[in-house]
Design a protein around this motif. Structure first.
Motif, PDB file in Angstrom:
ATOM      1  N   GLN A   1       0.819  -1.210   0.000  1.00 58.71           N
ATOM      2  CA  GLN A   1       0.000   0.000   0.000  1.00 58.71           C
ATOM      3  C   GLN A   1       0.856   1.264   0.000  1.00 58.71           C
ATOM      4  N   GLU A   2       2.088   1.149   0.493  1.00 61.40           N
ATOM      5  CA  GLU A   2       2.975   2.311   0.544  1.00 61.40           C
ATOM      6  C   GLU A   2       3.276   2.880  -0.831  1.00 61.40           C
ATOM      7  N   LEU A   3       3.054   2.100  -1.876  1.00 65.39           N
ATOM      8  CA  LEU A   3       3.264   2.596  -3.238  1.00 65.39           C
ATOM      9  C   LEU A   3       2.433   3.847  -3.508  1.00 65.39           C
ATOM     10  N   ARG A   4       1.292   3.981  -2.832  1.00 64.80           N
ATOM     11  CA  ARG A   4       0.397   5.105  -3.082  1.00 64.80           C
ATOM     12  C   ARG A   4       1.027   6.441  -2.707  1.00 64.80           C
ATOM     13  N   THR A   5       2.070   6.413  -1.892  1.00 60.85           N
ATOM     14  CA  THR A   5       2.714   7.672  -1.523  1.00 60.85           C
ATOM     15  C   THR A   5       3.363   8.339  -2.723  1.00 60.85           C
ATOM     16  N   ALA A   6       3.581   7.598  -3.803  1.00 65.80           N
ATOM     17  CA  ALA A   6       4.148   8.173  -5.023  1.00 65.80           C
ATOM     18  C   ALA A   6       3.096   8.832  -5.906  1.00 65.80           C
ATOM     19  N   CYS A   7       1.802   8.661  -5.579  1.00 66.88           N
ATOM     20  CA  CYS A   7       0.746   9.196  -6.442  1.00 66.88           C
ATOM     21  C   CYS A   7       0.819  10.700  -6.634  1.00 66.88           C
ATOM     22  N   PRO A   8       1.067  11.511  -5.593  1.00 67.63           N
ATOM     23  CA  PRO A   8       1.140  12.957  -5.835  1.00 67.63           C
ATOM     24  C   PRO A   8       2.195  13.329  -6.862  1.00 67.63           C
ATOM     25  N   LEU A   9       3.308  12.598  -6.893  1.00 68.31           N
ATOM     26  CA  LEU A   9       4.349  12.880  -7.883  1.00 68.31           C
ATOM     27  C   LEU A   9       3.847  12.606  -9.289  1.00 68.31           C
ATOM     28  N   GLN A  10       3.206  11.455  -9.477  1.00 72.88           N
ATOM     29  CA  GLN A  10       2.694  11.135 -10.806  1.00 72.88           C
ATOM     30  C   GLN A  10       1.621  12.126 -11.248  1.00 72.88           C
ATOM     31  N   HIS A  11       0.662  12.424 -10.376  1.00 73.12           N
ATOM     32  CA  HIS A  11      -0.387  13.373 -10.736  1.00 73.12           C
ATOM     33  C   HIS A  11       0.199  14.750 -11.027  1.00 73.12           C
ATOM     34  N   GLY A  12       1.272  15.118 -10.323  1.00 71.26           N
ATOM     35  CA  GLY A  12       1.926  16.389 -10.599  1.00 71.26           C
ATOM     36  C   GLY A  12       2.472  16.451 -12.004  1.00 71.26           C
ATOM     37  N   VAL A  13       3.052  15.330 -12.468  1.00 72.33           N
ATOM     38  CA  VAL A  13       3.538  15.279 -13.840  1.00 72.33           C
ATOM     39  C   VAL A  13       2.389  15.417 -14.825  1.00 72.33           C
ATOM     40  N   THR A  14       1.309  14.696 -14.582  1.00 68.34           N
ATOM     41  CA  THR A  14       0.142  14.772 -15.475  1.00 68.34           C
ATOM     42  C   THR A  14      -0.393  16.191 -15.558  1.00 68.34           C
ATOM     43  N   TRP A  15      -0.557  16.858 -14.406  1.00 68.33           N
ATOM     44  CA  TRP A  15      -1.079  18.228 -14.428  1.00 68.33           C
ATOM     45  C   TRP A  15      -0.070  19.201 -15.016  1.00 68.33           C
ATOM     46  N   GLY A  16       1.222  18.932 -14.866  1.00 64.41           N
ATOM     47  CA  GLY A  16       2.208  19.745 -15.563  1.00 64.41           C
ATOM     48  C   GLY A  16       2.063  19.620 -17.062  1.00 64.41           C
ATOM     49  N   ASN A  17       1.782  18.404 -17.542  1.00 63.59           N
ATOM     50  CA  ASN A  17       1.564  18.201 -18.974  1.00 63.59           C
ATOM     51  C   ASN A  17       0.280  18.869 -19.455  1.00 63.59           C
ATOM     52  N   VAL A  18      -0.761  18.871 -18.606  1.00 62.28           N
ATOM     53  CA  VAL A  18      -1.990  19.606 -18.937  1.00 62.28           C
ATOM     54  C   VAL A  18      -1.682  21.090 -19.080  1.00 62.28           C
ATOM     55  N   ASN A  19      -0.933  21.626 -18.117  1.00 65.41           N
ATOM     56  CA  ASN A  19      -0.596  23.051 -18.141  1.00 65.41           C
ATOM     57  C   ASN A  19       0.182  23.416 -19.395  1.00 65.41           C
ATOM     58  N   SER A  20       1.118  22.557 -19.768  1.00 61.40           N
ATOM     59  CA  SER A  20       1.934  22.819 -20.948  1.00 61.40           C
ATOM     60  C   SER A  20       1.081  22.881 -22.202  1.00 61.40           C
ATOM     61  N   LEU A  21       0.150  21.921 -22.346  1.00 63.41           N
ATOM     62  CA  LEU A  21      -0.713  21.927 -23.531  1.00 63.41           C
ATOM     63  C   LEU A  21      -1.645  23.137 -23.519  1.00 63.41           C
ATOM     64  N   THR A  22      -2.177  23.505 -22.339  1.00 70.87           N
ATOM     65  CA  THR A  22      -3.067  24.664 -22.248  1.00 70.87           C
ATOM     66  C   THR A  22      -2.343  25.939 -22.644  1.00 70.87           C
ATOM     67  N   ALA A  23      -1.106  26.100 -22.175  1.00 68.62           N
ATOM     68  CA  ALA A  23      -0.327  27.289 -22.500  1.00 68.62           C
ATOM     69  C   ALA A  23      -0.052  27.373 -24.001  1.00 68.62           C
ATOM     70  N   ARG A  24       0.100  26.215 -24.634  1.00 69.41           N
ATOM     71  CA  ARG A  24       0.414  26.182 -26.065  1.00 69.41           C
ATOM     72  C   ARG A  24      -0.821  26.366 -26.938  1.00 69.41           C
ATOM     73  N   THR A  25      -1.936  25.760 -26.558  1.00 69.24           N
ATOM     74  CA  THR A  25      -3.110  25.699 -27.435  1.00 69.24           C
ATOM     75  C   THR A  25      -4.240  26.635 -27.015  1.00 69.24           C
ATOM     76  N   HIS A  26      -4.287  27.017 -25.731  1.00 67.48           N
ATOM     77  CA  HIS A  26      -5.336  27.896 -25.191  1.00 67.48           C
ATOM     78  C   HIS A  26      -6.730  27.308 -25.387  1.00 67.48           C
ATOM     79  N   ILE A  27      -6.840  25.981 -25.210  1.00 70.08           N
ATOM     80  CA  ILE A  27      -8.147  25.336 -25.250  1.00 70.08           C
ATOM     81  C   ILE A  27      -8.465  24.789 -23.856  1.00 70.08           C
ATOM     82  N   PRO A  28      -9.748  24.582 -23.540  1.00 65.04           N
ATOM     83  CA  PRO A  28     -10.110  24.073 -22.207  1.00 65.04           C
ATOM     84  C   PRO A  28      -9.821  22.585 -22.076  1.00 65.04           C
ATOM     85  N   THR A  29      -9.757  22.146 -20.829  1.00 62.95           N
ATOM     86  CA  THR A  29      -9.554  20.739 -20.510  1.00 62.95           C
ATOM     87  C   THR A  29     -10.699  20.234 -19.645  1.00 62.95           C
TER      88      THR A  29
END
Length: 508
Positions: A310-338
């Motif tokens: 179960q301790e593996l779940r402690t890594a989830c904030p790191l993974q979600h941070g990467v995903t939201w960073g990728n969302v931010n990057s695409l939003t900054a480039r395309t200016h479309i909603p998510t």
């Protein structure tokens, strides 16, 4: 789909002041008001209704992946009127409804009009309860030759080779024959994209002009095909350019039937393995398109479904941070909603990793339930997270929002703007057992006591701040500034380079 491909990694002025305080009675708030839904459209990185209000979408998935017939009342997958009423009472304002290319066109060139009628009937039921429908062209595992669903067998010529091992979904994406089938799709080798365009065009025509249709999602979790390894570890601009051409072709097929239809584009499925999307780099994205990624936690699923620590779940904030960073990057480039098309993992402990950034960025979402059409929203840890007080429609521009899922404290600030209807805030039906208090600065409450939807009218041109909380709670004090819909606030768009590694596949 909750099941998805994964990478295993180590892996987130006050111009006028008018205070209005309203103490709601200790009786449970009344049911959600009736009222018709209206069409949506995009402008910049926000989604609007036809009254000029910025929308926030909280939804759930309803996807039938059985052999069919699909969307048949009583089959356990189809949402009934009582279910729709319950979902609406809990603040759900949209459904991501799975539809199938195989169901739309079971025989080459021949449409199933009865299926189209059943889809339209489901849209009508949901709309009658104030719920919009996103029609999601869903696939998992390409099609039946690989034990999957979505693409009809006649549309793909590739087949598993004699003796080729099929490890089952989702590991079967690595089968050479399936990758060959996906390459047929992207190259339109046997006209499969043309037929899919016809099917989606027919679907669009059947629901054309219906205010309950939120949009059409062109394809769920597309696999890159034989060139999938080029997507690791930095993403694959070459494939994404080809993929964007395919999406544009399908968008044109939809818009030929309804020019105003909002279309949802997913990234290729290596996104789920933390690879950034390059959509919008090779060519501009057409108007009225919404980015529709998924946000899953690899370590959480490994813990749940493989019995790993179960301790593996402690890594989830790191993974979600990467995903939201990728969302931010695409939003900054395309200016479309998510809108986050899927998240969940059947793990309430990691839901805030999606919900808090979504609030911060004023991004909508659609929850994937632990079982088909089983929505744990009446009570319990998932309900505590998902049944949130939130602004469903804002007559102006969002600035900052915060919600405490522990006690229901909510605060929201927006700058008022021209709109034909007032701001509407859904108030959680499970968080305030003895009633709630509404405090407004810069405006006033215009709805009746005990309303499930609180309506707000601005008193001037300055910011409007709304606080909702239980009696006796100090509530939330918002910091100054504006982060509603901001980009670049969390994560890293290059995080996948550091986290990319061993390709792993997992799902059910």
């Amino acid at each position: 789909m909750r099941s998805h491909l994964l990478v295993v990694t180590l892996v987130v002025t006050i111009a006028a002041v008018v205070a209005s305080v309203l103490l709601i009675s200790t009786q449970p708030a009344s049911a959600a008001p009736t009222g018709g839904v209206v069409r949506i459209h995009t402008q910049g990185d926000k989604i609007y209704d036809q009254y000029g209000r910025v929308l926030l979408l909280h939804g759930v998935n309803s996807v039938d992946k059985s052999d069919g017939p699909l969307i048949v009342p009583g089959n356990g997958y189809t949402i009934t009127a009582p279910m729709a009423a319950t979902l609406a009472r809990h603040g759900i304002n949209n459904i991501r409804l799975g539809v199938s290319f195989q169901g739309l066109m079971p025989t080459r060139g021949q449409l199933d009009h009865a299926y189209l009628d059943r889809i339209a009937a489901q849209v009508e039921i949901l709309a009658s309860h104030g719920i919009r429908t996103l029609l999601d062209n869903h696939q998992d595992g390409l099609g039946s030759p690989w034990g999957g669903n979505g693409f009809p067998a006649w549309s793909i010529h590739a087949r598993p080779a004699p003796g080729e091992s099929n490890p089952g979904f989702p590991m079967n994406y690595l089968m050479p024959s399936m990758s060959a089938g996906w390459s047929e799709v992207w190259n339109n080798t046997y006209g499969v994209l043309d037929y899919l365009g016809q099917a989606l065009g027919a679907l669009t025509a059947r629901v054309q002009g219906h205010p309950g249709v939120m949009g059409i999602e062109l394809l769920n979790e597309p696999w890159p095909g034989t060139g999938f390894l080029t997507c690791y570890p930095f993403g694959c601009p070459g494939f994404d350019a080809k993929y964007q051409r395919a999406l544009t072709t399908l968008t044109n097929a939809v818009r030929a039937k309804d020019p105003s239809m909002t279309v949802f584009w997913e990234p290729n499925v290596t996104w789920n393995q933390l690879m950034p999307s390059n959509l919008g780099r090779s060519a501009p994205i057409p108007p009225n398109v919404v980015f529709a990624p998924h946000d899953y936690c690899i370590p959480s699923q490994l813990a749940i479904y493989l019995g790993l620590p179960q301790e593996l779940r402690t890594a989830c904030p790191l993974q979600h941070g990467v995903t939201w960073g990728n969302v931010n990057s695409l939003t900054a480039r395309t200016h479309i909603p998510t809108v986050i098309g899927e998240f969940g993992d059947n793990d309430a402990s990691i839901l805030d990793n999606t919900l808090d950034p979504a609030d911060k960025h004023f991004t909508g979402w659609e929850y994937w339930p632990p079982a088909a059409n089983t929505y744990p929203l009446d009570s319990g840890p998932v309900a505590d997270k998902l049944v949130r007080t939130y602004p469903q429609a804002t007559a102006g521009m969002p600035q900052r929002m915060q919600y405490d899922s522990g006690n229901g404290d909510f605060a929201y600030r927006y700058s008022p703007g021209p709109a034909a209807r007032p701001t509407e805030i859904y108030v959680s039906d499970i968080k305030y057992p003895t009633g709630y208090i509404v405090n407004v600065v810069g405006g006033g409450v215009t709805s009746a006591p005990n309303a499930r939807i609180v309506t707000i009218a601005a008193s001037g041109g300055g910011p409007v701040t709304v606080k909702i909380n239980r009696p006796g709670s100090a509530g939330i004090t918002l910091p100054s500034g504006n982060d509603g819909g901001s980009v670049g606030a969390s994560g890293s768009s290059t995080g996948s380079a550091a986290l990319g590694g061993v390709v792993g596949l997992f799902g059910s």
